[in-house]
Structure formats: structure tokens, C-alpha cells
Design a protein around this motif. Sequence first.
Motif, PDB file in Angstrom:
ATOM      1  N   LEU A 183     -25.526   4.560  23.853  1.00  0.00           N
ATOM      2  CA  LEU A 183     -24.382   4.524  24.760  1.00  0.00           C
ATOM      3  C   LEU A 183     -23.998   3.086  25.082  1.00  0.00           C
ATOM      4  O   LEU A 183     -22.819   2.711  25.020  1.00  0.00           O
ATOM      5  N   VAL A 184     -24.986   2.274  25.427  1.00  0.00           N
ATOM      6  CA  VAL A 184     -24.715   0.871  25.751  1.00  0.00           C
ATOM      7  C   VAL A 184     -24.192   0.138  24.519  1.00  0.00           C
ATOM      8  O   VAL A 184     -23.231  -0.634  24.608  1.00  0.00           O
ATOM      9  N   ALA A 185     -24.812   0.380  23.366  1.00  0.00           N
ATOM     10  CA  ALA A 185     -24.400  -0.304  22.140  1.00  0.00           C
ATOM     11  C   ALA A 185     -22.964   0.031  21.765  1.00  0.00           C
ATOM     12  O   ALA A 185     -22.182  -0.856  21.382  1.00  0.00           O
ATOM     13  N   ASP A 186     -22.596   1.297  21.875  1.00  0.00           N
ATOM     14  CA  ASP A 186     -21.236   1.704  21.511  1.00  0.00           C
ATOM     15  C   ASP A 186     -20.203   1.060  22.422  1.00  0.00           C
ATOM     16  O   ASP A 186     -19.161   0.568  21.959  1.00  0.00           O
ATOM     17  N   MET A 187     -20.482   1.047  23.719  1.00  0.00           N
ATOM     18  CA  MET A 187     -19.543   0.435  24.653  1.00  0.00           C
ATOM     19  C   MET A 187     -19.500  -1.079  24.478  1.00  0.00           C
ATOM     20  O   MET A 187     -18.429  -1.693  24.550  1.00  0.00           O
ATOM     21  N   ALA A 188     -20.658  -1.688  24.244  1.00  0.00           N
ATOM     22  CA  ALA A 188     -20.698  -3.138  24.037  1.00  0.00           C
ATOM     23  C   ALA A 188     -19.947  -3.530  22.783  1.00  0.00           C
ATOM     24  O   ALA A 188     -19.262  -4.559  22.748  1.00  0.00           O
ATOM     25  N   ARG A 189     -20.053  -2.703  21.753  1.00  0.00           N
ATOM     26  CA  ARG A 189     -19.337  -2.980  20.517  1.00  0.00           C
ATOM     27  C   ARG A 189     -17.824  -2.996  20.754  1.00  0.00           C
ATOM     28  O   ARG A 189     -17.113  -3.860  20.244  1.00  0.00           O
ATOM     29  N   ARG A 190     -17.355  -2.050  21.548  1.00  0.00           N
ATOM     30  CA  ARG A 190     -15.927  -2.030  21.869  1.00  0.00           C
ATOM     31  C   ARG A 190     -15.551  -3.249  22.713  1.00  0.00           C
ATOM     32  O   ARG A 190     -14.477  -3.835  22.541  1.00  0.00           O
ATOM     33  N   GLY A 191     -16.456  -3.623  23.626  1.00  0.00           N
ATOM     34  CA  GLY A 191     -16.187  -4.796  24.447  1.00  0.00           C
ATOM     35  C   GLY A 191     -16.102  -6.069  23.635  1.00  0.00           C
ATOM     36  O   GLY A 191     -15.230  -6.917  23.861  1.00  0.00           O
ATOM     37  N   LEU A 192     -16.992  -6.219  22.674  1.00  0.00           N
ATOM     38  CA  LEU A 192     -16.977  -7.410  21.821  1.00  0.00           C
ATOM     39  C   LEU A 192     -15.725  -7.457  20.967  1.00  0.00           C
ATOM     40  O   LEU A 192     -15.202  -8.546  20.673  1.00  0.00           O
ATOM     41  N   SER A 193     -15.228  -6.294  20.557  1.00  0.00           N
ATOM     42  CA  SER A 193     -14.017  -6.259  19.727  1.00  0.00           C
ATOM     43  C   SER A 193     -12.780  -6.673  20.516  1.00  0.00           C
ATOM     44  O   SER A 193     -11.741  -6.975  19.927  1.00  0.00           O
ATOM     45  N   GLN A 194     -12.891  -6.702  21.840  1.00  0.00           N
ATOM     46  CA  GLN A 194     -11.766  -7.078  22.692  1.00  0.00           C
ATOM     47  C   GLN A 194     -11.830  -8.543  23.110  1.00  0.00           C
ATOM     48  O   GLN A 194     -11.108  -8.980  24.002  1.00  0.00           O
ATOM     49  N   ARG A 195     -12.691  -9.299  22.465  1.00  0.00           N
ATOM     50  CA  ARG A 195     -12.764 -10.743  22.714  1.00  0.00           C
ATOM     51  C   ARG A 195     -11.995 -11.502  21.642  1.00  0.00           C
ATOM     52  O   ARG A 195     -11.841 -11.034  20.522  1.00  0.00           O
ATOM     53  N   THR A 196     -11.542 -12.687  21.983  1.00  0.00           N
ATOM     54  CA  THR A 196     -10.859 -13.549  21.024  1.00  0.00           C
ATOM     55  C   THR A 196     -11.425 -14.964  21.137  1.00  0.00           C
ATOM     56  O   THR A 196     -11.990 -15.335  22.171  1.00  0.00           O
ATOM     57  N   LEU A 197     -11.291 -15.736  20.085  1.00  0.00           N
ATOM     58  CA  LEU A 197     -11.698 -17.136  20.121  1.00  0.00           C
ATOM     59  C   LEU A 197     -10.556 -17.984  20.661  1.00  0.00           C
ATOM     60  O   LEU A 197      -9.400 -17.823  20.265  1.00  0.00           O
ATOM     61  N   GLY A 198     -10.886 -18.863  21.581  1.00  0.00           N
ATOM     62  CA  GLY A 198      -9.876 -19.756  22.136  1.00  0.00           C
ATOM     63  C   GLY A 198     -10.470 -21.115  22.408  1.00  0.00           C
ATOM     64  O   GLY A 198     -11.690 -21.307  22.348  1.00  0.00           O
TER      65      GLY A 198
END
Length: 205
Positions: free
Chosen positions: A106-121
Motif C-alpha cells: 500500500l505504501v509503495a503503490d502510493m509512494a510510486r504515484r507520489g514520485l511520479s508527480q515530482r519534477t526536476l527544477g
Amino acid sequence: MDTHKTIYDISLLGGHPALDFVNTVDSRGGRWGPDFLKSYDDLVAWARRLDVIDEKDRDALLAKANRSGSDAEKELGHAKDLREALCRLFLSEFDDSQVSPNDLKLVADMARRGLSQRTLGQVGGIIEWRRSDAKDLDAISNRIAVLAAELLTSRDERRPVRACQGRNCGWLFLDQSRGGHRRWCSDKTCGSNARVRRFRAVGAA
């Protein structure tokens, strides 16, 4: 714990947002509750207090929640599922209980989605990961999962997570004490109450 408090003024004693998220339940000791996350608005308010979201994110999420109350209620349920999974995972550090693969997933799946919503700046000449704007109602849960995963995987590099030994408490915290033997989420509340009970027990003996 003060059961009259709300999500807007509960104490933040965990030492990490993921632990303070678990602590949005007033008591995990002899009794359970009350739960300070009564609505999606409460989840947003908590996330803003901990800087999990910024003001722009807050306004966008509240507007979306107001447009779709049923979706907001559903996402609140998902956030609470994450909270309870994190409680069990972090408690395993304290009491050596078995880690649930379902909680990890559960944590891994949500964290994966969270990481996909990051961008490099680039900020001040330094390139770093930056959070994208929170566009979906699950943004808060996903960001919490990322923070929690980072804390869970850094166990060898940090102080241990402990559970408050106060009666009817059970809040989690990072033990940053000098000796590493902290017992209370707060010495002024649970610690003081325990000392009063011991004093009265001695007087009654």
C-alpha cells in the motif's frame, strides 16, 4: 491528550510528518480515538500545517473537494487506510512485530504515484526534485507515502521510532533524546500524568 482539540491545533510531536500523520488519532492506547480527520478538509488543513502542501495546493484541493464531495470522502478513506498501515509498520520498529506485505505494498503503490508527480527544477543554481502542483485529491496521501517510505528505509541512519507509554496514548515519535530512552510523546502531558499517578499510588499504599 486533549480530546477537545481539533486538527488545527493538535500537537505535532512525532518529529516527522509521517509520524504526525499517524498521530491524527488522539489515543492508540487503552482506547482508540477520537479521530481528528473527520473530513477531507481536515486532511487538507493537516497537510498545510506540516507543509506537505502549499497554499496554492490547499486552495486547489479544497475547490475540487467541494465540487465532488463523494470523491473527497472516498479519498479520505484511502488516506486513513494509509495512516493505519503506517502505524503498523512503524510500530514494528518498536515492538518487533511482523511486517505486513500488504501494508508495504500500500505504501509503495502510493509512494510510486507520489514520485511520479515530482519534477526536476533549478533553485538558486541547484537542480533538485520539486513537487508538481497538487491537481488530484490523492496528492496528499501520495506525498505522505513518499515521506514515510524515506523514513522507513533510513532506519540504520536515524534514531528509532518509539510509541508513547502514556496511558491511553500510543503516539509515535522519533526518539531524539540524548540517551535514546525517551518514553513519552511529551514530558509535559503523558510524562507528567504518569508521575502524578505514581505519586498517588505511593500515597495510597
